[in-house]
Write an enzyme that holds these catalytic residues in place. Structure first.
Site, PDB file in Angstrom:
ATOM      1  N   ASP A 186       0.845  -1.182   0.000  1.00  0.00           N
ATOM      2  CA  ASP A 186       0.000   0.000   0.000  1.00  0.00           C
ATOM      3  C   ASP A 186       0.886   1.239   0.000  1.00  0.00           C
ATOM      4  O   ASP A 186       1.755   1.391   0.849  1.00  0.00           O
ATOM      5  CB  ASP A 186      -0.906   0.003   1.247  1.00  0.00           C
ATOM      6  CG  ASP A 186      -1.831   1.203   1.265  1.00  0.00           C
ATOM      7  OD1 ASP A 186      -2.458   1.465   0.221  1.00  0.00           O
ATOM      8  OD2 ASP A 186      -1.914   1.882   2.299  1.00  0.00           O
ATOM      9  N   GLU A 270      -1.571  -1.194  -6.121  1.00  0.00           N
ATOM     10  CA  GLU A 270      -2.765  -0.559  -6.663  1.00  0.00           C
ATOM     11  C   GLU A 270      -2.432   0.080  -8.001  1.00  0.00           C
ATOM     12  O   GLU A 270      -1.349   0.617  -8.181  1.00  0.00           O
ATOM     13  CB  GLU A 270      -3.263   0.528  -5.703  1.00  0.00           C
ATOM     14  CG  GLU A 270      -3.937  -0.027  -4.484  1.00  0.00           C
ATOM     15  CD  GLU A 270      -4.290   1.082  -3.516  1.00  0.00           C
ATOM     16  OE1 GLU A 270      -5.453   1.177  -3.133  1.00  0.00           O
ATOM     17  OE2 GLU A 270      -3.395   1.848  -3.147  1.00  0.00           O
ATOM     18  N   CYS A 337     -12.852  -4.244   5.284  1.00  0.00           N
ATOM     19  CA  CYS A 337     -12.247  -4.958   6.396  1.00  0.00           C
ATOM     20  C   CYS A 337     -11.648  -6.252   5.861  1.00  0.00           C
ATOM     21  O   CYS A 337     -12.307  -7.014   5.164  1.00  0.00           O
ATOM     22  CB  CYS A 337     -13.293  -5.259   7.462  1.00  0.00           C
ATOM     23  SG  CYS A 337     -12.699  -6.412   8.716  1.00  0.00           S
ATOM     24  N   CYS A 340     -13.577  -9.563   7.725  1.00  0.00           N
ATOM     25  CA  CYS A 340     -14.935  -9.998   7.424  1.00  0.00           C
ATOM     26  C   CYS A 340     -15.452  -9.496   6.074  1.00  0.00           C
ATOM     27  O   CYS A 340     -16.514  -9.896   5.618  1.00  0.00           O
ATOM     28  CB  CYS A 340     -15.893  -9.569   8.537  1.00  0.00           C
ATOM     29  SG  CYS A 340     -16.197  -7.805   8.569  1.00  0.00           S
ATOM     30  N   CYS A 356     -13.087  -1.976  12.254  1.00  0.00           N
ATOM     31  CA  CYS A 356     -14.251  -2.429  11.497  1.00  0.00           C
ATOM     32  C   CYS A 356     -15.536  -2.195  12.302  1.00  0.00           C
ATOM     33  O   CYS A 356     -15.620  -2.548  13.470  1.00  0.00           O
ATOM     34  CB  CYS A 356     -14.106  -3.910  11.160  1.00  0.00           C
ATOM     35  SG  CYS A 356     -15.510  -4.550  10.256  1.00  0.00           S
ATOM     36  N   CYS A 359     -17.191  -6.165  12.656  1.00  0.00           N
ATOM     37  CA  CYS A 359     -16.603  -7.214  13.493  1.00  0.00           C
ATOM     38  C   CYS A 359     -15.617  -6.690  14.537  1.00  0.00           C
ATOM     39  O   CYS A 359     -15.110  -7.441  15.362  1.00  0.00           O
ATOM     40  CB  CYS A 359     -15.918  -8.274  12.631  1.00  0.00           C
ATOM     41  SG  CYS A 359     -14.368  -7.742  11.917  1.00  0.00           S
ATOM     42  N   ASP A 366      -3.020   1.309   6.930  1.00  0.00           N
ATOM     43  CA  ASP A 366      -2.220   0.981   5.743  1.00  0.00           C
ATOM     44  C   ASP A 366      -1.972  -0.521   5.651  1.00  0.00           C
ATOM     45  O   ASP A 366      -1.940  -1.102   4.571  1.00  0.00           O
ATOM     46  CB  ASP A 366      -0.875   1.707   5.782  1.00  0.00           C
ATOM     47  CG  ASP A 366      -1.042   3.218   5.680  1.00  0.00           C
ATOM     48  OD1 ASP A 366      -2.003   3.646   5.020  1.00  0.00           O
ATOM     49  OD2 ASP A 366      -0.226   3.945   6.274  1.00  0.00           O
TER      50      ASP A 366
HETATM   51 ZN   LIG Z   1     -14.728  -6.681   9.854  1.00  0.00          ZN
END
Ligand SMILES: [Zn+2]
Length: 392
Positions: A186, A270, A337, A340, A356, A359, A366
């Protein structure tokens, strides 16, 4: 370990040591190339205005020999024939990118137009280089061009600190096929890069370091008489600082890209389109530039870091070392996230903290992004392999 044969391009840069006459010849060639560029651009513009049609490269090249016979243009004969063609090709390239949505070709200005290229007829002999119309130039031979290399072209470049020859050649290269050590990277502002296995690369911030001195010199320049002796001296000092910034920035990017391609055989990044990013920060009709300030700051830093150069280095080093580079769509990489899969912009609590909503997974932002990038990269690569198998 397995190996496979590929052909790769390399460029070596040599400092030239021209004598006074040779330096004048080089300057003259460069000046004439710039002049040729501008008249060729003018021709394209006027032809289009009067007929509504465009002129292509071959048409302009065909006209060249008549141009040099025209009275008043004989001085342009000092340009080696192949350098002339290269000038027209450069112009043609800017037109191609213009039709693809780039900016309109600009006039070549004295301080911007700083090089000319010769595809052939350049001879190297240990510490001497011979080009048409300039004769033998001495150079610092810092390293030898490999014996089996095929020289593709040489660019003669004028910098603040003198003239250079950049020799680009093609050689056979044996790249290893390596075991899989995969990583997602990243790119960011807080850190230059964060990897999915927890390596943090600090930002060098080259510009900031020299900013103070630049500011002082620029203020000095503004006070001085334009084009006077002191004005030129200050301008020279300013361009020296810029050269220093460029060099140390490239040095840093080489080091990081070397380390990454040495350590990993699968690299996901990316697919950042820098041009799009600068555009988007201005906002469009629907999205009235929210976060404009924040984004333009980010873009400036990214440009400062020379992400474009970094990706180029990463690209050719991966090929040489047998690594695989995958570019993925940057959408949602920082909002999703990794545990999840829940996507929300509220997941990112601050520049550095990720928590998150769904969760409760808490991690460096990063780091979470680099995990996502690796996941997307692996998925994309599998999809491509499956598609290739289906075709075979
Ligand atoms: Zn999550």
């Amino acid at each position: 370990m397995y190996f496979y044969d590929i052909k790769i391009y390399r460029t070596y840069k040599y400092k030239l040591r021209p004598n006074k006459v040779q330096r004048q010849s080089l300057e003259q060639i460069l000046g004439c190339c710039r002049f040729l560029y501008n008249i060729a651009l003018e021709e394209r513009i006027t032809y289009y205005e009067s007929t509504g049609k465009g002129i292509g490269y071959y048409h302009q090249q065909y006209q060249l020999k008549d141009l040099f016979k025209t009275e008043g243009f004989e001085f342009m004969k000092c340009i080696p024939a192949q350098a002339r063609q290269d000038v027209l090709k450069r112009l043609d390239k800017t037109y191609t990118s213009f039709f693809k949505g780039g900016g309109f070709p600009r006039w070549a200005k004295k301080h911007k137009y700083s090089s000319f290229t010769l595809p052939q007829h350049v001879k190297y002999d240990s510490n001497k280089v011979t080009i048409p119309k300039v004769e033998k130039l001495r150079m610092f031979c810092s390293r030898n061009i490999p014996k089996d290399a095929a020289i593709k072209f040489t660019t003669f470049k004028k910098q603040v600190d003198g003239w250079f020859a950049c020799v680009t050649f093609e050689i056979d290269h044996i790249a290893p096929i390596r075991d899989n050590q995969a990583v997602g990277i990243d790119m960011g502002v807080t850190y230059f890069a964060v990897t999915s296995d927890g390596q943090y690369f600090d930002n060098p911030k080259h510009l900031a370091k020299h900013q103070r001195r630049l500011k002082i010199l620029k203020r000095k320049l503004a006070r001085q008489k334009k084009f006077g002796y002191n004005w030129r001296k200050t301008r020279y000092q300013i361009s020296k600082i810029y050269l220093k910034i460029t060099n140390s920035r490239k040095d840093f990017l080489h080091k990081v890209s070397n380390q990454l391609t040495n350590e990993y055989s699968f690299i996901a990044v990316e697919d950042l389109k820098l041009k799009n990013m600068t555009k988007s920060s201005k906002g469009d009709a629907e999205n009235h530039g929210s976060m404009v300030k924040q984004k333009s700051g980010l873009n400036r830093v990214l440009l400062d870091l020379g992400i474009g150069y970094f990706f180029t280095f990463l690209d050719y080093k991966s090929i040489e070392k047998g690594s695989k580079l995958v570019k993925i769509n940057p959408r949602n990489t920082s909002r999703k996230c990794n545990k999840c899969g829940h996507i929300s912009k509220n997941n990112r609590k601050s520049q550095s903290k990720f928590e998150c909503e769904s969760c409760g997974y808490t991690v460096n932002a990063d780091r979470n992004a680099s995990d996502n990038i690796l996941g997307d990269g692996v998925a994309l690569s599998r999809k491509r392999e499956a598609a290739a198998c289906a075709l075979a």
